[in-house]
Motif scaffolding. Structure first.
Motif, PDB file in Angstrom:
ATOM      1  N   ALA A   1       0.846  -1.187   0.000  1.00 28.69           N
ATOM      2  CA  ALA A   1       0.000   0.000   0.000  1.00 28.69           C
ATOM      3  C   ALA A   1       0.883   1.240   0.000  1.00 28.69           C
ATOM      4  O   ALA A   1       2.097   1.155   0.230  1.00 28.69           O
ATOM      5  N   THR A   2       0.252   2.381  -0.249  1.00 28.23           N
ATOM      6  CA  THR A   2       0.941   3.667  -0.273  1.00 28.23           C
ATOM      7  C   THR A   2       0.352   4.570   0.809  1.00 28.23           C
ATOM      8  O   THR A   2      -0.842   4.521   1.090  1.00 28.23           O
ATOM      9  N   ILE A   3       1.188   5.388   1.410  1.00 27.46           N
ATOM     10  CA  ILE A   3       0.756   6.341   2.431  1.00 27.46           C
ATOM     11  C   ILE A   3       0.834   7.759   1.877  1.00 27.46           C
ATOM     12  O   ILE A   3       1.832   8.147   1.267  1.00 27.46           O
ATOM     13  N   GLY A   4      -0.236   8.534   2.084  1.00 32.73           N
ATOM     14  CA  GLY A   4      -0.250   9.961   1.778  1.00 32.73           C
ATOM     15  C   GLY A   4      -0.807  10.701   2.979  1.00 32.73           C
ATOM     16  O   GLY A   4      -1.576  10.134   3.764  1.00 32.73           O
ATOM     17  N   TYR A   5      -0.456  11.964   3.142  1.00 33.35           N
ATOM     18  CA  TYR A   5      -0.884  12.683   4.342  1.00 33.35           C
ATOM     19  C   TYR A   5      -0.818  14.196   4.135  1.00 33.35           C
ATOM     20  O   TYR A   5      -0.159  14.701   3.220  1.00 33.35           O
TER      21      TYR A   5
ATOM     22  N   GLU B   1       4.806   2.219   0.894  1.00 30.09           N
ATOM     23  CA  GLU B   1       5.516   3.187   0.048  1.00 30.09           C
ATOM     24  C   GLU B   1       5.035   4.597   0.337  1.00 30.09           C
ATOM     25  O   GLU B   1       3.870   4.824   0.663  1.00 30.09           O
ATOM     26  N   ILE B   2       5.950   5.544   0.227  1.00 25.38           N
ATOM     27  CA  ILE B   2       5.623   6.974   0.292  1.00 25.38           C
ATOM     28  C   ILE B   2       6.323   7.653  -0.878  1.00 25.38           C
ATOM     29  O   ILE B   2       7.523   7.432  -1.101  1.00 25.38           O
ATOM     30  N   CYS B   3       5.596   8.486  -1.634  1.00 27.24           N
ATOM     31  CA  CYS B   3       6.173   9.238  -2.748  1.00 27.24           C
ATOM     32  C   CYS B   3       6.096  10.731  -2.431  1.00 27.24           C
ATOM     33  O   CYS B   3       5.049  11.224  -2.021  1.00 27.24           O
TER      34      CYS B   3
ATOM     35  N   TYR C   1      10.104  11.471  -5.596  1.00 33.49           N
ATOM     36  CA  TYR C   1      10.992  10.443  -5.080  1.00 33.49           C
ATOM     37  C   TYR C   1      10.128   9.344  -4.471  1.00 33.49           C
ATOM     38  O   TYR C   1       9.121   9.623  -3.833  1.00 33.49           O
ATOM     39  N   ALA C   2      10.541   8.097  -4.622  1.00 35.58           N
ATOM     40  CA  ALA C   2       9.824   6.962  -4.032  1.00 35.58           C
ATOM     41  C   ALA C   2      10.648   6.361  -2.895  1.00 35.58           C
ATOM     42  O   ALA C   2      11.854   6.124  -3.044  1.00 35.58           O
TER      43      ALA C   2
END
Length: 207
Positions: A95-99, A132-134, A171-172
């Protein structure tokens, strides 16, 4: 306590609720100019902020198993949002994290604690394997979050997400469950974060 609620010190994350729409929208509007450079936008043009509709969509994604939308709180006050999105199970299990956090809450160490809590929740409770965080190269505060927590740098993604009106490079960074067997929060609190995990190669830095 909410079944999904996670806390450490003054910071808590919990599942978003319908009644959170108004305070979240108020926080967004109060921080509008501060957050705009990092906000996702639509390539089809601007659209009005409708947090009530947004919360409904997030909760539907949660019911569908596609995401977990958290509210970030500081001393019981809503400070921002953290979304676990793009959840994939099975052989990918990631999964990916956004905030985002309101401007008046910046500098209080809320985001790294919230990201660590969410990552530990996804690894321990959801049994995911990779998070993952981008981040945009210009977003220094968010880069500090992954540096503090020891997310590992994985590469440069050109024109990856539509942000602030255009397709932006990112950036990943990522982490797998095996890298934090005792939990991300514990590793950070105990000072065991690898110092160079999030280091960006000079070749990938903007010229």
């Amino acid at each position: 306590m909410d079944a999904l609620e996670q806390t450490y010190g003054d910071v808590a994350i919990r599942l978003i609720r319908s009644r959170d729409a108004r305070p979240l929208q108020d926080e967004l509007m109060a921080s509008r100019s501060w957050l705009r450079p990092w906000e996702a936008t639509s390539p089809d043009g601007a659209f009005p902020i409708d947090m009530k509709l947004g919360v409904r969509r997030l909760l539907q994604q949660y019911r569908d198993g596609a995401g977990v939308p958290f509210v970030m709180e500081h001393r019981g006050e809503i400070a921002g949002q953290l979304n676990v999105w793009g959840i994939a199970y099975g052989s990918l299990s990631s999964a990916t994290i956004g905030y985002w956090v309101g401007e008046r809450f910046a500098g209080r160490g809320i985001t790294p604690v919230a990201v660590a809590l969410a990552t530990d929740f996804c690894f321990a409770r959801m049994r995911l394997h990779r998070m993952e965080i981008c981040i945009r190269p210009e977003n220094r505060p968010s880069l500090r979050v992954v540096e503090k927590l020891g997310f590992r740098y994985e590469g440069y993604r050109r024109r990856y997400i539509h942000i602030d009106g255009d397709w932006r490079d990112h950036y990943a960074f990522a982490l797998t469950r095996e890298e934090v067997p005792d939990g991300m929060l514990r590793r950070w609190v105990e000072g065991r974060v690898p110092p160079d995990a999030a280091r960006i190669p000079d070749a990938d830095r903007p010229g």
